[in-house]
Design a protein around this motif. Structure first.
Motif, mmCIF file in Angstrom:
data_model
loop_
_atom_site.group_PDB
_atom_site.id
_atom_site.type_symbol
_atom_site.label_atom_id
_atom_site.label_comp_id
_atom_site.label_asym_id
_atom_site.label_seq_id
_atom_site.Cartn_x
_atom_site.Cartn_y
_atom_site.Cartn_z
ATOM 1 N N MET A 212 -57.998 34.938 40.433
ATOM 2 C CA MET A 212 -58.883 34.404 39.408
ATOM 3 C C MET A 212 -58.671 32.902 39.212
ATOM 4 N N LEU A 213 -57.442 32.440 39.273
ATOM 5 C CA LEU A 213 -57.178 31.003 39.160
ATOM 6 C C LEU A 213 -57.863 30.242 40.293
ATOM 7 N N ASN A 214 -57.807 30.798 41.493
ATOM 8 C CA ASN A 214 -58.461 30.170 42.642
ATOM 9 C C ASN A 214 -59.981 30.177 42.494
ATOM 10 N N ALA A 215 -60.515 31.246 41.896
ATOM 11 C CA ALA A 215 -61.958 31.331 41.691
ATOM 12 C C ALA A 215 -62.419 30.332 40.634
ATOM 13 N N VAL A 216 -61.647 30.206 39.564
ATOM 14 C CA VAL A 216 -62.036 29.307 38.475
ATOM 15 C C VAL A 216 -62.051 27.851 38.928
ATOM 16 N N ASP A 217 -61.051 27.434 39.689
ATOM 17 C CA ASP A 217 -61.015 26.010 40.069
ATOM 18 C C ASP A 217 -61.797 25.709 41.346
ATOM 19 N N GLY A 218 -62.459 26.727 41.912
ATOM 20 C CA GLY A 218 -63.320 26.495 43.059
ATOM 21 C C GLY A 218 -62.615 26.476 44.398
ATOM 22 N N THR A 219 -61.311 26.799 44.411
ATOM 23 C CA THR A 219 -60.603 26.875 45.688
ATOM 24 C C THR A 219 -61.234 27.940 46.568
ATOM 25 N N VAL A 220 -61.696 28.998 45.929
ATOM 26 C CA VAL A 220 -62.419 30.053 46.638
ATOM 27 C C VAL A 220 -63.753 30.248 45.949
ATOM 28 N N GLY B 257 -69.493 27.390 32.255
ATOM 29 C CA GLY B 257 -68.513 27.972 33.157
ATOM 30 C C GLY B 257 -67.118 27.946 32.578
ATOM 31 N N TRP B 258 -66.123 27.904 33.489
ATOM 32 C CA TRP B 258 -64.727 27.948 33.095
ATOM 33 C C TRP B 258 -63.957 26.887 33.861
ATOM 34 N N THR B 259 -62.839 26.474 33.276
ATOM 35 C CA THR B 259 -61.987 25.500 33.945
ATOM 36 C C THR B 259 -60.526 25.833 33.683
ATOM 37 N N LEU B 260 -59.654 25.347 34.562
ATOM 38 C CA LEU B 260 -58.226 25.521 34.337
ATOM 39 C C LEU B 260 -57.747 24.482 33.330
ATOM 40 N N THR B 261 -56.901 24.904 32.436
ATOM 41 C CA THR B 261 -56.249 23.973 31.527
ATOM 42 C C THR B 261 -55.080 23.309 32.262
ATOM 43 N N ASP B 262 -54.425 22.371 31.615
ATOM 44 C CA ASP B 262 -53.226 21.774 32.213
ATOM 45 C C ASP B 262 -52.187 22.842 32.513
ATOM 46 N N GLU B 263 -52.042 23.792 31.566
ATOM 47 C CA GLU B 263 -51.090 24.882 31.779
ATOM 48 C C GLU B 263 -51.517 25.756 32.954
ATOM 49 N N GLY B 264 -52.814 25.972 33.078
ATOM 50 C CA GLY B 264 -53.328 26.776 34.177
ATOM 51 C C GLY B 264 -53.107 26.120 35.523
ATOM 52 N N ARG B 265 -53.320 24.812 35.592
ATOM 53 C CA ARG B 265 -53.093 24.095 36.857
ATOM 54 C C ARG B 265 -51.617 24.120 37.233
ATOM 55 N N ALA B 266 -50.747 23.995 36.238
ATOM 56 C CA ALA B 266 -49.309 24.044 36.511
ATOM 57 C C ALA B 266 -48.906 25.436 36.993
ATOM 58 N N ALA B 267 -49.470 26.470 36.369
ATOM 59 C CA ALA B 267 -49.164 27.843 36.779
ATOM 60 C C ALA B 267 -49.662 28.097 38.191
ATOM 61 N N LYS B 268 -50.856 27.610 38.504
ATOM 62 C CA LYS B 268 -51.401 27.798 39.845
ATOM 63 C C LYS B 268 -50.521 27.105 40.882
ATOM 64 N N GLU B 269 -49.998 25.959 40.543
ATOM 65 C CA GLU B 269 -49.115 25.257 41.465
ATOM 66 C C GLU B 269 -47.833 26.047 41.708
ATOM 67 N N ARG B 270 -47.281 26.606 40.647
ATOM 68 C CA ARG B 270 -46.055 27.398 40.801
ATOM 69 C C ARG B 270 -46.325 28.654 41.625
ATOM 70 N N LEU B 271 -47.426 29.336 41.337
ATOM 71 C CA LEU B 271 -47.759 30.543 42.095
ATOM 72 C C LEU B 271 -48.074 30.196 43.550
ATOM 73 N N GLY B 272 -48.682 29.035 43.764
ATOM 74 C CA GLY B 272 -48.967 28.598 45.127
ATOM 75 C C GLY B 272 -47.702 28.422 45.941
ATOM 76 N N THR B 273 -46.644 27.962 45.291
ATOM 77 C CA THR B 273 -45.366 27.826 45.978
ATOM 78 C C THR B 273 -44.833 29.190 46.409
ATOM 79 N N VAL B 274 -45.016 30.187 45.549
ATOM 80 C CA VAL B 274 -44.608 31.550 45.888
ATOM 81 C C VAL B 274 -45.387 32.057 47.099
ATOM 82 N N VAL B 275 -46.714 31.866 47.063
ATOM 83 C CA VAL B 275 -47.563 32.329 48.162
ATOM 84 C C VAL B 275 -47.183 31.633 49.458
ATOM 85 N N ASP B 276 -46.914 30.340 49.385
ATOM 86 C CA ASP B 276 -46.510 29.597 50.583
ATOM 87 C C ASP B 276 -45.227 30.166 51.179
ATOM 88 N N GLY B 277 -44.292 30.558 50.296
ATOM 89 C CA GLY B 277 -43.035 31.106 50.784
ATOM 90 C C GLY B 277 -43.229 32.424 51.513
#
Length: 197
Positions: free
Chosen positions: A47-55, A81-101
């Motif tokens: 959902m985070l990826n959908a909201v920010d348009g990554t997907v 529509g919807w947008t990520l907040t600053d907290e949402g962007r930070a969370a997406k970055e942290r989760l992205g690190t997990v996915v990358d690993g």
């Protein structure tokens, strides 16, 4: 025959469905454990990826789908529509690190060529059973056939898994789980943006 040969012989004697299910469940467990520190799920990641348009998605992002992210302050209304907040962007970055690993673990296990061959083979098998881009995958069925209590197909351990959808969609191979389609490394971070929730 040495120990390695013996192990390989034992492993390759396992049926096709076993390896689909094993990879699916082990990867699902890995993601669940890794995301637990953020109190997040793979659905949240999608959902985070959908909201920010990554997907991109052809499904509207209704409030009820984003409820948990809104409650956590990760997503906010932006006009129609919807947008990520600053907290949402930070969370997406942290989760992205997990996915990358986790993606790195897959990359270390198999080469790009091996992965391409695996994906091509699985696609051919899925098409042989009637899959195409316009047809939704069947929902997981419980309790069919003479072995409904466990494996679905005798000795093959499908039990509704494997060809389920997320990559083989559902878990693990989930083209719907991470940016992209299953293990396809061509789609951005991790496994490429997913589709469904």
């Amino acid at each position: 025959m040495n120990t390695t040969d013996t192990q390989n012989s034992q492993n390759t004697s396992r049926p096709f469905g076993f390896w689909l299910k094993a990879a699916d469940r082990l990867m699902a467990a890995e993601f669940a454990a890794a995301f637990e520190t953020e109190r997040a799920t793979r659905r949240d990641w999608r959902m985070l990826n959908a909201v920010d348009g990554t997907v991109t998605t052809d499904r509207p992002l209704h409030r009820h789908k984003l409820h948990s992210l809104i409650e956590r302050g990760w997503v906010a209304r932006d006009g129609d529509g919807w947008t990520l907040t600053d907290e949402g962007r930070a969370a997406k970055e942290r989760l992205g690190t997990v996915v990358d690993g986790i993606r790195a673990k897959v990359s270390a296990a198999v080469s790009d060529e091996e992965m391409a061959t695996t994906l091509a083979s699985l696609e051919k098998i899925a098409r042989a059973f009637g899959w195409d881009e316009e047809t939704p995958l069947p929902r997981r069925r419980r309790g069919f056939g003479p072995h409904a209590h466990g494996r679905g197909f005798p000795g093959h351990g499908f039990r509704g898994h494997g060809f389920r959808g997320n990559g083989f969609p559902g878990h693990g191979f989930d083209g719907h789980g991470f940016p992209g389609h299953g293990f396809d490394r061509r789609f951005g971070r991790g496994f490429g943006p997913g589709h469904d929730a």
